[in-house]
Motif scaffolding. Structure first.
Motif, short mmCIF file in Angstrom:
data_model
loop_
_atom_site.label_atom_id
_atom_site.label_comp_id
_atom_site.label_asym_id
_atom_site.label_seq_id
_atom_site.Cartn_x
_atom_site.Cartn_y
_atom_site.Cartn_z
N ALA A 1 0.87 -1.17 0.00
CA ALA A 1 0.00 0.00 0.00
C ALA A 1 0.90 1.22 0.00
O ALA A 1 1.97 1.21 0.63
N ASP A 2 0.52 2.24 -0.70
CA ASP A 2 1.32 3.45 -0.78
C ASP A 2 1.11 4.28 0.48
O ASP A 2 0.13 5.02 0.60
N LEU A 3 2.04 4.15 1.42
CA LEU A 3 1.91 4.88 2.68
C LEU A 3 2.13 6.37 2.51
O LEU A 3 1.80 7.15 3.41
N ALA A 4 2.66 6.79 1.36
CA ALA A 4 2.83 8.22 1.09
C ALA A 4 1.48 8.90 0.87
O ALA A 4 1.42 10.12 0.73
N ARG A 5 0.40 8.14 0.87
CA ARG A 5 -0.95 8.72 0.84
C ARG A 5 -1.38 9.20 2.21
O ARG A 5 -2.50 9.70 2.38
N GLY A 6 -0.53 9.04 3.20
CA GLY A 6 -0.87 9.49 4.54
C GLY A 6 -1.99 8.65 5.14
O GLY A 6 -2.08 7.45 4.91
N GLY B 1 14.85 9.64 0.95
CA GLY B 1 14.41 9.94 2.30
C GLY B 1 12.96 9.58 2.59
O GLY B 1 12.33 10.18 3.47
N LEU B 2 12.42 8.59 1.91
CA LEU B 2 10.99 8.25 2.04
C LEU B 2 10.61 7.95 3.48
O LEU B 2 9.57 8.41 3.97
N TYR B 3 11.42 7.16 4.20
CA TYR B 3 11.06 6.75 5.56
C TYR B 3 11.11 7.90 6.57
O TYR B 3 10.64 7.76 7.69
N LEU B 4 11.67 9.03 6.14
CA LEU B 4 11.73 10.20 7.01
C LEU B 4 10.60 11.19 6.73
O LEU B 4 10.41 12.14 7.49
N ASP B 5 9.86 10.95 5.66
CA ASP B 5 8.83 11.88 5.21
C ASP B 5 7.63 11.89 6.16
O ASP B 5 7.10 10.82 6.50
N PRO B 6 7.16 13.06 6.61
CA PRO B 6 6.04 13.11 7.56
C PRO B 6 4.75 12.49 7.02
O PRO B 6 4.01 11.85 7.78
N PHE C 1 4.50 10.08 4.75
CA PHE C 1 4.71 8.63 4.78
C PHE C 1 4.48 8.11 6.19
O PHE C 1 3.82 7.08 6.39
N ARG C 2 5.01 8.79 7.18
CA ARG C 2 4.86 8.33 8.57
C ARG C 2 3.41 8.39 9.04
O ARG C 2 2.98 7.59 9.88
N GLU C 3 2.65 9.32 8.49
CA GLU C 3 1.22 9.36 8.80
C GLU C 3 0.55 8.09 8.29
O GLU C 3 -0.29 7.50 8.97
N GLY C 4 0.95 7.66 7.09
CA GLY C 4 0.43 6.40 6.57
C GLY C 4 0.96 5.20 7.33
O GLY C 4 0.24 4.23 7.57
N PHE C 5 2.21 5.27 7.73
CA PHE C 5 2.85 4.20 8.48
C PHE C 5 2.11 3.94 9.78
O PHE C 5 1.97 2.78 10.22
N ALA C 6 1.61 4.98 10.40
CA ALA C 6 0.89 4.85 11.67
C ALA C 6 -0.39 4.03 11.52
O ALA C 6 -0.89 3.46 12.50
N HIS D 1 6.73 -1.44 1.88
CA HIS D 1 6.86 -0.23 1.07
C HIS D 1 8.35 0.07 0.98
O HIS D 1 8.95 0.56 1.94
N ALA D 2 8.93 -0.28 -0.16
CA ALA D 2 10.37 -0.14 -0.33
C ALA D 2 10.77 1.33 -0.39
O ALA D 2 9.98 2.19 -0.78
N ALA D 3 12.01 1.59 0.00
CA ALA D 3 12.54 2.95 -0.02
C ALA D 3 13.91 3.01 -0.68
O ALA D 3 14.62 4.01 -0.56
N ALA D 4 14.29 1.95 -1.39
CA ALA D 4 15.64 1.89 -1.97
C ALA D 4 15.89 3.07 -2.90
O ALA D 4 15.12 3.32 -3.84
N TRP D 5 16.97 3.79 -2.64
CA TRP D 5 17.33 4.99 -3.41
C TRP D 5 18.84 5.16 -3.37
O TRP D 5 19.49 4.82 -2.37
#
Length: 347
Positions: A115-120, A163-168, A170-175, A143-147
């Motif tokens: 799932a695209d966690l960058a959707r918050g 820096g995907l795993y640091l993105d606010p 993304f973290r909203e979706g991660f929660a 949700h891969a972050a390889a860069w």
């Protein structure tokens, strides 16, 4: 290469394999193919028959966990929900296996989708749809972050935002994962490990699995640099292991990215040679995380680049020879069963 199977009765849960049909996509990849694409071209079609052939090679595979790979998406569901198609397909494969017609192993007993966690917070609705598609088997997402700054390292198909795993957002979706008791698999490259350390510390109750020992990189601009970067990788692995919510998968080192071995695909190396190449990484991870937070993985068919399936597991068994019986039980099945909630497959 044909080898006698080492410890053929040892129960194994393979916690990381894929299923796909990439044939329609291959013409879209530029020539010459990136080493990763060159590695998977021979197995561009990898579905139940190929999986079953590998799983019945002589090792005692009792169950597997499917890992998302962007396959079998259903565009009719719309952009956000197309990922549900992958879980629906794999759940059908799991039902095929559960029929018992193909032996006692339970393929895809656990399913990890995407799932695209960058959707918050909007990712929550996607997670609910994934759960509904396979309520008895869906366990979480990757949700891969390889860069990397060098585009040749990953090639076009796998270049995620920096820096995907640091993105606010993304973290909203991660929660949203924690609200549903779901797992998270992380794939990123060795230089990015501090990003995952930061994420794991920010969500100490979220179960996280680091895939492929953090993916040491040994090609493109990193060619010949595995040795000089090893100490930095080890330092970050030890730091990540301090986060008790994180487990690690021991494998993925036969990928083209890692150059362990550098030649491929299916170069024909024996398990003794592969075990020697991988020993520093595997032993470091087991020492840092402990056997109860580490699990061997095949990463098939991707790791066909460097190892036949039977040889791959022989290499892992060589690496675990000094482990106790309880430690082997954890490394080859127990940790995976517990992390993905499929303890029932062990009887």
């Amino acid at each position: 290469m044909t080898e006698a199977i080492i410890e053929p009765d040892l129960p194994i849960i393979d916690p990381h394999h894929h299923l796909w049909d990439l044939r329609p996509m291959l013409p879209m990849f530029p020539q010459p193919h990136h080493p990763f694409i060159a590695a998977i071209v021979p197995s561009a079609y990898y579905t139940f028959d190929q999986l079953h052939a590998h799983m019945t090679c002589g090792h005692n595979i009792v169950a597997t966990v499917y890992m998302e790979c962007g396959a079998f998406y259903n565009g009719a569901y719309g952009d956000a929900l197309k990922v549900v198609g992958e879980v629906e397909y794999v759940n059908g494969v799991a039902a095929q296996s559960a029929s018992g017609l193909y032996g006692p192993a339970r393929y895809c007993a656990g399913i990890v989708g995407h799932a695209d966690l960058a959707r918050g917070s909007g990712a929550g609705a996607v997670l609910d749809a994934l759960q509904a598609a396979a309520p008895r088997r869906f366990r979480g997402i990757r949700h891969a972050a390889a860069w990397d700054a060098d585009p040749e390292v990953l090639g076009p198909p796998f270049h995620h935002p920096q820096g995907l795993y640091l993105d606010p957002t993304f973290r909203e979706g991660f929660a949203e994962l924690g609200k549903r008791g779901l797992t998270f698999d992380a794939w990123l490259l060795e230089p990015q490990l501090p990003d995952l350390i930061d994420l794991a510390r920010a969500f100490p109750d979220q179960p996280i699995c680091l895939d492929h020992v953090g993916t040491p990189v040994g090609h493109a601009s990193y060619k010949g640099k595995l040795h000089e970067r090893f100490d930095e990788w080890r330092r970050n692995i030890r730091e990540l292991a301090l986060c008790e919510n994180v487990v690690v998968k021991l494998g993925g080192l036969a990928m083209a990215f890692c150059a362990l071995p550098e030649d491929g695909p299916a170069a024909g190396h024996g398990s003794e040679h592969l075990a020697a190449l991988w020993r520093p990484y595997i032993e470091t991870c087991i020492e840092a995380f402990g056997a109860d937070r580490a699990m061997f993985e095949s990463n098939y068919p991707v790791d066909y680049w460097g190892a036949d399936y039977a040889v791959l597991w022989n290499a892992f068994k060589r690496l675990a020879r000094s482990a106790s019986a309880d430690e082997k039980a954890a490394l080859f099945a127990g940790t995976a069963a517990r992390f993905y909630g499929i303890e029932d497959v062990l009887g």
